[in-house]
Design a protein around this motif. Structure first.
Motif, PDB file in Angstrom:
ATOM      1  N   ARG A  63     -52.000 -33.763  48.056  1.00 24.02           N
ATOM      2  CA  ARG A  63     -51.085 -34.869  47.733  1.00 24.02           C
ATOM      3  C   ARG A  63     -49.941 -34.372  46.840  1.00 24.02           C
ATOM      4  N   LEU A  64     -50.263 -33.496  45.899  1.00 28.02           N
ATOM      5  CA  LEU A  64     -49.247 -32.911  45.044  1.00 28.02           C
ATOM      6  C   LEU A  64     -48.219 -32.156  45.888  1.00 28.02           C
ATOM      7  N   PHE A  65     -48.687 -31.357  46.832  1.00 32.04           N
ATOM      8  CA  PHE A  65     -47.796 -30.619  47.732  1.00 32.04           C
ATOM      9  C   PHE A  65     -46.888 -31.586  48.484  1.00 32.04           C
ATOM     10  N   ASP A  66     -47.476 -32.626  49.070  1.00 32.04           N
ATOM     11  CA  ASP A  66     -46.688 -33.606  49.827  1.00 32.04           C
ATOM     12  C   ASP A  66     -45.604 -34.249  48.967  1.00 32.04           C
ATOM     13  N   GLN A  67     -45.942 -34.572  47.714  1.00 38.97           N
ATOM     14  CA  GLN A  67     -44.980 -35.212  46.825  1.00 38.97           C
ATOM     15  C   GLN A  67     -43.843 -34.254  46.445  1.00 38.97           C
ATOM     16  N   ILE A  68     -44.187 -32.999  46.191  1.00 35.72           N
ATOM     17  CA  ILE A  68     -43.150 -32.015  45.846  1.00 35.72           C
ATOM     18  C   ILE A  68     -42.186 -31.851  47.018  1.00 35.72           C
ATOM     19  N   ILE A  69     -42.726 -31.710  48.229  1.00 35.94           N
ATOM     20  CA  ILE A  69     -41.870 -31.545  49.414  1.00 35.94           C
ATOM     21  C   ILE A  69     -41.023 -32.797  49.628  1.00 35.94           C
ATOM     22  N   ARG A  70     -41.636 -33.948  49.479  1.00 34.12           N
ATOM     23  CA  ARG A  70     -40.926 -35.214  49.689  1.00 34.12           C
ATOM     24  C   ARG A  70     -39.718 -35.330  48.759  1.00 34.12           C
ATOM     25  N   TYR A  71     -39.943 -35.130  47.470  1.00 39.16           N
ATOM     26  CA  TYR A  71     -38.857 -35.321  46.507  1.00 39.16           C
ATOM     27  C   TYR A  71     -37.811 -34.217  46.565  1.00 39.16           C
ATOM     28  N   THR A  72     -38.238 -32.989  46.790  1.00 37.24           N
ATOM     29  CA  THR A  72     -37.226 -31.922  46.864  1.00 37.24           C
ATOM     30  C   THR A  72     -36.449 -31.991  48.176  1.00 37.24           C
ATOM     31  N   ARG A 119     -51.270 -20.462  34.997  1.00 40.33           N
ATOM     32  CA  ARG A 119     -50.083 -20.822  34.213  1.00 40.33           C
ATOM     33  C   ARG A 119     -49.233 -19.582  33.956  1.00 40.33           C
ATOM     34  N   TYR A 120     -49.896 -18.442  33.695  1.00 42.25           N
ATOM     35  CA  TYR A 120     -49.150 -17.193  33.513  1.00 42.25           C
ATOM     36  C   TYR A 120     -48.459 -16.770  34.812  1.00 42.25           C
ATOM     37  N   LEU A 121     -49.143 -16.928  35.951  1.00 36.60           N
ATOM     38  CA  LEU A 121     -48.499 -16.584  37.228  1.00 36.60           C
ATOM     39  C   LEU A 121     -47.217 -17.394  37.406  1.00 36.60           C
ATOM     40  N   THR A 122     -47.306 -18.680  37.136  1.00 35.48           N
ATOM     41  CA  THR A 122     -46.128 -19.545  37.253  1.00 35.48           C
ATOM     42  C   THR A 122     -45.043 -19.103  36.282  1.00 35.48           C
ATOM     43  N   PHE A 123     -45.439 -18.789  35.072  1.00 34.23           N
ATOM     44  CA  PHE A 123     -44.483 -18.373  34.045  1.00 34.23           C
ATOM     45  C   PHE A 123     -43.766 -17.078  34.427  1.00 34.23           C
ATOM     46  N   TYR A 124     -44.500 -16.079  34.908  1.00 28.38           N
ATOM     47  CA  TYR A 124     -43.926 -14.765  35.188  1.00 28.38           C
ATOM     48  C   TYR A 124     -43.211 -14.679  36.550  1.00 28.38           C
ATOM     49  N   ALA A 125     -43.444 -15.626  37.430  1.00 29.20           N
ATOM     50  CA  ALA A 125     -42.844 -15.559  38.765  1.00 29.20           C
ATOM     51  C   ALA A 125     -41.319 -15.606  38.694  1.00 29.20           C
ATOM     52  N   ASN A 126     -40.696 -14.816  39.537  1.00 29.93           N
ATOM     53  CA  ASN A 126     -39.247 -14.745  39.628  1.00 29.93           C
ATOM     54  C   ASN A 126     -38.804 -15.762  40.689  1.00 29.93           C
ATOM     55  N   ALA A 127     -38.663 -17.005  40.257  1.00 27.21           N
ATOM     56  CA  ALA A 127     -38.292 -18.088  41.177  1.00 27.21           C
ATOM     57  C   ALA A 127     -37.119 -18.861  40.590  1.00 27.21           C
ATOM     58  N   ASP A 128     -36.184 -19.257  41.461  1.00 28.01           N
ATOM     59  CA  ASP A 128     -35.036 -20.035  41.010  1.00 28.01           C
ATOM     60  C   ASP A 128     -35.436 -21.417  40.521  1.00 28.01           C
ATOM     61  N   PHE A 129     -36.474 -21.981  41.133  1.00 28.13           N
ATOM     62  CA  PHE A 129     -36.872 -23.353  40.854  1.00 28.13           C
ATOM     63  C   PHE A 129     -38.391 -23.439  40.916  1.00 28.13           C
ATOM     64  N   LYS A 130     -39.007 -24.026  39.879  1.00 30.56           N
ATOM     65  CA  LYS A 130     -40.467 -24.104  39.790  1.00 30.56           C
ATOM     66  C   LYS A 130     -40.895 -25.567  39.730  1.00 30.56           C
ATOM     67  N   ALA A 131     -41.726 -25.957  40.691  1.00 27.34           N
ATOM     68  CA  ALA A 131     -42.196 -27.334  40.768  1.00 27.34           C
ATOM     69  C   ALA A 131     -43.710 -27.362  40.672  1.00 27.34           C
ATOM     70  N   GLY A 132     -44.228 -28.390  40.013  1.00 30.73           N
ATOM     71  CA  GLY A 132     -45.677 -28.518  39.880  1.00 30.73           C
ATOM     72  C   GLY A 132     -46.050 -29.863  39.312  1.00 30.73           C
ATOM     73  N   LYS A 133     -47.292 -29.956  38.921  1.00 27.94           N
ATOM     74  CA  LYS A 133     -47.845 -31.203  38.414  1.00 27.94           C
ATOM     75  C   LYS A 133     -47.341 -31.476  37.005  1.00 27.94           C
ATOM     76  N   GLY A 134     -47.081 -32.732  36.725  1.00 29.40           N
ATOM     77  CA  GLY A 134     -46.723 -33.155  35.379  1.00 29.40           C
ATOM     78  C   GLY A 134     -48.000 -33.318  34.567  1.00 29.40           C
ATOM     79  N   ASN A 135     -47.917 -34.015  33.476  1.00 27.82           N
ATOM     80  CA  ASN A 135     -49.062 -34.289  32.600  1.00 27.82           C
ATOM     81  C   ASN A 135     -49.545 -33.057  31.852  1.00 27.82           C
ATOM     82  N   TYR A 136     -48.787 -31.977  31.865  1.00 26.53           N
ATOM     83  CA  TYR A 136     -49.129 -30.814  31.057  1.00 26.53           C
ATOM     84  C   TYR A 136     -48.546 -31.023  29.665  1.00 26.53           C
ATOM     85  N   GLU A 137     -49.166 -30.420  28.683  1.00 23.60           N
ATOM     86  CA  GLU A 137     -48.574 -30.473  27.352  1.00 23.60           C
ATOM     87  C   GLU A 137     -47.524 -29.372  27.236  1.00 23.60           C
ATOM     88  N   GLU A 138     -46.647 -29.527  26.264  1.00 22.24           N
ATOM     89  CA  GLU A 138     -45.603 -28.519  26.065  1.00 22.24           C
ATOM     90  C   GLU A 138     -46.230 -27.212  25.643  1.00 22.24           C
TER      91      GLU A 138
END
Length: 182
Positions: A161-170, A122-141
């Motif tokens: 499956r998560l990867f496939d869904q992210i690619i599909r929708y984006t 979660r910290y890696l995702t938070f600190y990454a310098n990315a324009d757009f961040k996609a991942g799994k839902g169902n996380y708490e705030e």
């Protein structure tokens, strides 16, 4: 809830607001994949996903975490697996790792973590310098993704499956900067 998670929530809630820039998957050039390493550290699935993205003309970096003090995977510029020895007392990647990650810029981050309790990822995702961040839902705030995919319970731990869904929708969502004529 443990103290480390509370501190993570505090850090995320008090961050400087960032502005996400959505790009249609076809226009994305640089991708960062965040993943949970398997115990054997073979990374067959991740390597396959990287090959698939490379074949589409994408430059891919992958950063993972394994619940072991020292990973056996060699640290390379574009493929790293962190272990407990690479973390600080808060379970964040150490300062050098965070600096290395923040020096790189990515058009898109794909977080394949299916377990929200892995704080280093979660910290890696938070600190990454990315324009757009996609991942799994169902996380708490607090949320650290700009785009979240809700997974049915029977496939909730399927990162492929998560990867496939992210690619599909984006791929099907049009970017505001797309200049395509209808």
């Amino acid at each position: 809830m443990n103290l480390r998670k509370l501190i993570f929530k505090y850090i995320v809630k008090h961050r400087e607001q960032r502005s996400a820039t959505f790009k249609n998957f076809d226009s994305v050039k640089n991708i960062l994949i965040i993943f949970e390493s398997d115990l054997t550290e073979r990374h067959l699935q991740i390597n396959q996903l990287i090959k698939e993205l490379n074949s589409k003309g994408k430059f891919v970096s992958a950063w993972g975490y394994i619940e072991r003090k020292h990973p056996i995977t060699m640290i390379m510029r574009d493929f790293r697996v962190l272990g407990r020895a690479n973390l600080d007392i808060l379970n964040r990647p150490n300062k050098k790792m965070r600096e290395d990650l923040q020096k790189m810029h990515f058009d898109m981050l794909i977080d394949l973590t299916t377990n929200p309790d892995i704080l280093p990822l979660r910290y890696l995702t938070f600190y990454a310098n990315a324009d757009f961040k996609a991942g799994k839902g169902n996380y708490e705030e607090p949320y650290i993704h700009d785009f979240m995919i809700d997974m049915p319970e029977e496939t909730a731990n399927d990162s492929s499956r998560l990867f496939d869904q992210i690619i599909r929708y984006t791929s099907i969502i049009k970017s505001p900067t797309d200049n395509t004529k209808e």
